[in-house]
Design a protein around this motif. Structure first.
Motif, PDB file in Angstrom:
ATOM      1  N   PHE A  46       0.886  -1.154  -0.205  1.00 46.27           N
ATOM      2  CA  PHE A  46       0.032   0.126   0.046  1.00 46.27           C
ATOM      3  C   PHE A  46       0.743   1.304  -0.014  1.00 46.27           C
ATOM      4  O   PHE A  46       0.578   2.120  -0.669  1.00 46.27           O
ATOM      5  N   HIS A  47       1.897   1.310   0.862  1.00 47.46           N
ATOM      6  CA  HIS A  47       2.841   2.355   1.156  1.00 47.46           C
ATOM      7  C   HIS A  47       3.320   2.763  -0.325  1.00 47.46           C
ATOM      8  O   HIS A  47       3.357   3.906  -0.776  1.00 47.46           O
ATOM      9  N   GLN A  48       3.976   1.800  -0.927  1.00 49.66           N
ATOM     10  CA  GLN A  48       4.652   1.874  -2.322  1.00 49.66           C
ATOM     11  C   GLN A  48       3.621   2.408  -3.367  1.00 49.66           C
ATOM     12  O   GLN A  48       4.231   3.300  -4.109  1.00 49.66           O
ATOM     13  N   ALA A  49       2.579   1.809  -3.425  1.00 53.25           N
ATOM     14  CA  ALA A  49       1.698   2.271  -4.471  1.00 53.25           C
ATOM     15  C   ALA A  49       1.021   3.937  -4.100  1.00 53.25           C
ATOM     16  O   ALA A  49       0.968   4.818  -5.240  1.00 53.25           O
ATOM     17  N   TYR A  50       0.827   4.085  -2.942  1.00 52.77           N
ATOM     18  CA  TYR A  50       0.524   5.389  -2.419  1.00 52.77           C
ATOM     19  C   TYR A  50       1.427   6.449  -2.524  1.00 52.77           C
ATOM     20  O   TYR A  50       1.082   7.604  -2.864  1.00 52.77           O
ATOM     21  N   PHE A  51       2.701   6.081  -2.263  1.00 52.86           N
ATOM     22  CA  PHE A  51       3.826   7.254  -2.385  1.00 52.86           C
ATOM     23  C   PHE A  51       4.760   7.292  -3.695  1.00 52.86           C
ATOM     24  O   PHE A  51       5.163   8.041  -4.059  1.00 52.86           O
ATOM     25  N   ARG A  52       4.513   5.940  -4.218  1.00 51.24           N
ATOM     26  CA  ARG A  52       5.390   5.897  -5.548  1.00 51.24           C
ATOM     27  C   ARG A  52       4.509   5.263  -6.453  1.00 51.24           C
ATOM     28  O   ARG A  52       4.845   4.142  -7.146  1.00 51.24           O
ATOM     29  N   GLU A  83       3.678   6.301  -9.597  1.00 53.76           N
ATOM     30  CA  GLU A  83       4.143   6.208 -11.142  1.00 53.76           C
ATOM     31  C   GLU A  83       4.712   4.821 -11.330  1.00 53.76           C
ATOM     32  O   GLU A  83       4.491   4.346 -12.108  1.00 53.76           O
ATOM     33  N   ARG A  84       5.708   4.451 -10.322  1.00 55.41           N
ATOM     34  CA  ARG A  84       6.499   3.157 -10.422  1.00 55.41           C
ATOM     35  C   ARG A  84       5.615   2.094 -10.243  1.00 55.41           C
ATOM     36  O   ARG A  84       5.476   0.976 -11.024  1.00 55.41           O
ATOM     37  N   TYR A  85       4.774   2.109  -9.273  1.00 55.97           N
ATOM     38  CA  TYR A  85       3.918   0.661  -8.745  1.00 55.97           C
ATOM     39  C   TYR A  85       2.641   0.582  -9.329  1.00 55.97           C
ATOM     40  O   TYR A  85       2.237  -0.653  -9.526  1.00 55.97           O
ATOM     41  N   VAL A  86       2.125   1.606  -9.804  1.00 52.33           N
ATOM     42  CA  VAL A  86       0.756   1.636 -10.758  1.00 52.33           C
ATOM     43  C   VAL A  86       0.854   1.980 -12.144  1.00 52.33           C
ATOM     44  O   VAL A  86       0.243   1.248 -13.063  1.00 52.33           O
ATOM     45  N   TYR A  87       1.610   2.974 -12.425  1.00 53.92           N
ATOM     46  CA  TYR A  87       1.707   3.363 -13.833  1.00 53.92           C
ATOM     47  C   TYR A  87       2.425   2.695 -14.710  1.00 53.92           C
ATOM     48  O   TYR A  87       2.542   2.112 -15.827  1.00 53.92           O
ATOM     49  N   ASP A  88       3.770   2.267 -14.014  1.00 55.50           N
ATOM     50  CA  ASP A  88       4.833   1.556 -14.742  1.00 55.50           C
ATOM     51  C   ASP A  88       4.679   0.057 -14.279  1.00 55.50           C
ATOM     52  O   ASP A  88       5.365  -0.985 -14.706  1.00 55.50           O
ATOM     53  N   ILE A 104      -1.331  -3.129  -2.618  1.00 54.82           N
ATOM     54  CA  ILE A 104      -1.554  -2.198  -4.001  1.00 54.82           C
ATOM     55  C   ILE A 104      -3.036  -2.265  -4.189  1.00 54.82           C
ATOM     56  O   ILE A 104      -3.244  -1.096  -4.482  1.00 54.82           O
ATOM     57  N   GLY A 105      -3.644  -3.330  -4.285  1.00 53.94           N
ATOM     58  CA  GLY A 105      -5.052  -3.134  -4.486  1.00 53.94           C
ATOM     59  C   GLY A 105      -5.631  -2.225  -3.783  1.00 53.94           C
ATOM     60  O   GLY A 105      -6.714  -1.550  -4.259  1.00 53.94           O
ATOM     61  N   ARG A 106      -5.539  -2.174  -2.398  1.00 57.07           N
ATOM     62  CA  ARG A 106      -6.049  -1.377  -1.451  1.00 57.07           C
ATOM     63  C   ARG A 106      -5.975   0.159  -1.699  1.00 57.07           C
ATOM     64  O   ARG A 106      -6.511   0.893  -1.697  1.00 57.07           O
ATOM     65  N   ALA A 107      -4.571   0.259  -2.041  1.00 56.05           N
ATOM     66  CA  ALA A 107      -4.180   1.771  -2.619  1.00 56.05           C
ATOM     67  C   ALA A 107      -4.857   2.040  -3.815  1.00 56.05           C
ATOM     68  O   ALA A 107      -5.226   3.375  -3.837  1.00 56.05           O
TER      69      ALA A 107
END
Length: 330
Positions: A147-153, A155-160, A186-189
């Motif tokens: 969750f943290h990585q998708a929320y704060f990063r 571009e990398r974790y969701v769009y890339d 990531i799904g939660r984010a």
């Protein structure tokens, strides 16, 4: 000494602007949805600050209990993150252990997720100091990390579509499962990144390879149920979008029901979500999770945590509520 703790709180606590939708670049569905999600983020930081300043976990109990019911779980998640960071920065720290032995016991699911947030902020050399002893629930640490990585990063974790396939993890028997646990976070984010807008959230899922959807939809079901932000019609649309992943969506919703019920934090929006996504009220959805936990096997190539999740999904799949219509099967 109190002055030093106040300073510690100011140094440790992230800037509140980090939770603003415009700062994050997240989709805004409506002013009401924006207020909800920013309140969730702000309350998380309130809990973090309470724990950062507290002399001991026991000192944090009263201020955490004063948080409104709807948002109290998020405050405890933030508190667990702060306690975990304190432990990670100081060898021999036992803040998370003491927190879980006290008020954190009722918020154990959120606490483990909060430890995952700390994991994302601490150097890897400090990860071994993090307290997450439960062999079943410790996978929630990676959920929190995801969750943290998708929320704060984002571009990398969701769009890339970045996948953390090499992350070191303490469980040697089911190491490959780590990426799946991260995807659940990531799904939660995605529920937050998409601003609780079902069409946007579903569009984000569809960017990922299909093999990742099973865990992404589980996380979305959890966030949609626990945090809320969607109307009955929108939740029904989410259920329709999920199609063959409806049992996993229900599994996530049932996890949220269990977390809310255990902490006595059930709100009307939780009941609405479980009725639509699980086909039953919170109490019965929680019962499904509890019954699925009985006689779990030990960890192997498939960890007990995943067996638990599969049992929950299978229990919901047996209901005709989740069957695809002839049109959907085409």
């Amino acid at each position: 000494m109190n002055a030093l703790r106040v300073i510690r709180r100011k140094i440790m606590t992230p800037n509140r602007s980090a939770t603003r939708m415009d700062v994050r670049g997240f989709h805004v569905k409506s002013p009401e949805a924006r207020t909800l999600l920013e309140t969730v983020g702000g309350t998380f930081l309130d809990g973090f600050g309470i724990a950062a300043q507290a002399r001991t976990p026991a000192d944090a109990e009263a201020p955490l209990a004063a948080i409104p019911i709807r948002f109290r779980g998020f405050a405890n998640e933030g508190a667990a993150m702060a306690f975990a960071i304190r432990d990670g920065m100081r060898p021999g720290g036992r803040n998370v252990e003491r927190y879980l032995a006290g008020t954190g016991a009722d918020h154990v699911y959120m606490a483990y997720v909060g430890v995952g947030w700390a994991m994302a902020r601490l150097p890897r050399i400090c990860w071994s100091r993090l307290h997450a002893p439960d062999p079943l629930l410790r996978w929630l640490v990676l959920d929190g990390y995801g969750f943290h990585q998708a929320y704060f990063r984002t571009e990398r974790y969701v769009y890339d579509l970045y996948e953390d396939s090499s992350i070191p993890w303490r469980d040697g028997t089911a190491r490959d499962y780590a990426t799946r646990a991260i995807d659940q976070g990531i799904g939660r984010a995605l529920w937050f990144i998409g601003g609780t807008d079902v069409e946007v959230v579903a569009g984000l899922v569809e960017r990922y390879p299909r093999q990742r959807w099973v865990d992404l939809y589980s996380g979305i079901g959890l966030a949609a149920t626990y945090a809320g932000g969607a109307t009955e019609a929108e939740l029904t649309a989410l259920w329709e979008h999920a199609k063959e992943y409806r049992p996993q969506l229900a599994q996530g919703a049932a996890f949220a029901a269990g977390a809310r019920a255990r902490a006595n934090l059930v709100c009307p929006h939780n009941e609405t979500a479980t009725r639509i996504l699980c086909g039953q009220p919170v109490a019965l959805a929680q019962k499904v999770t509890d019954e699925a936990m009985v006689d779990l096997p030990g960890d192997d190539q498939v960890p007990a945590f995943e067996v638990w999740r599969q049992r929950i999904s299978d229990a919901f799949a047996r209901s005709g509520h989740y069957a695809l219509t002839a049109t959907e099967q085409k």
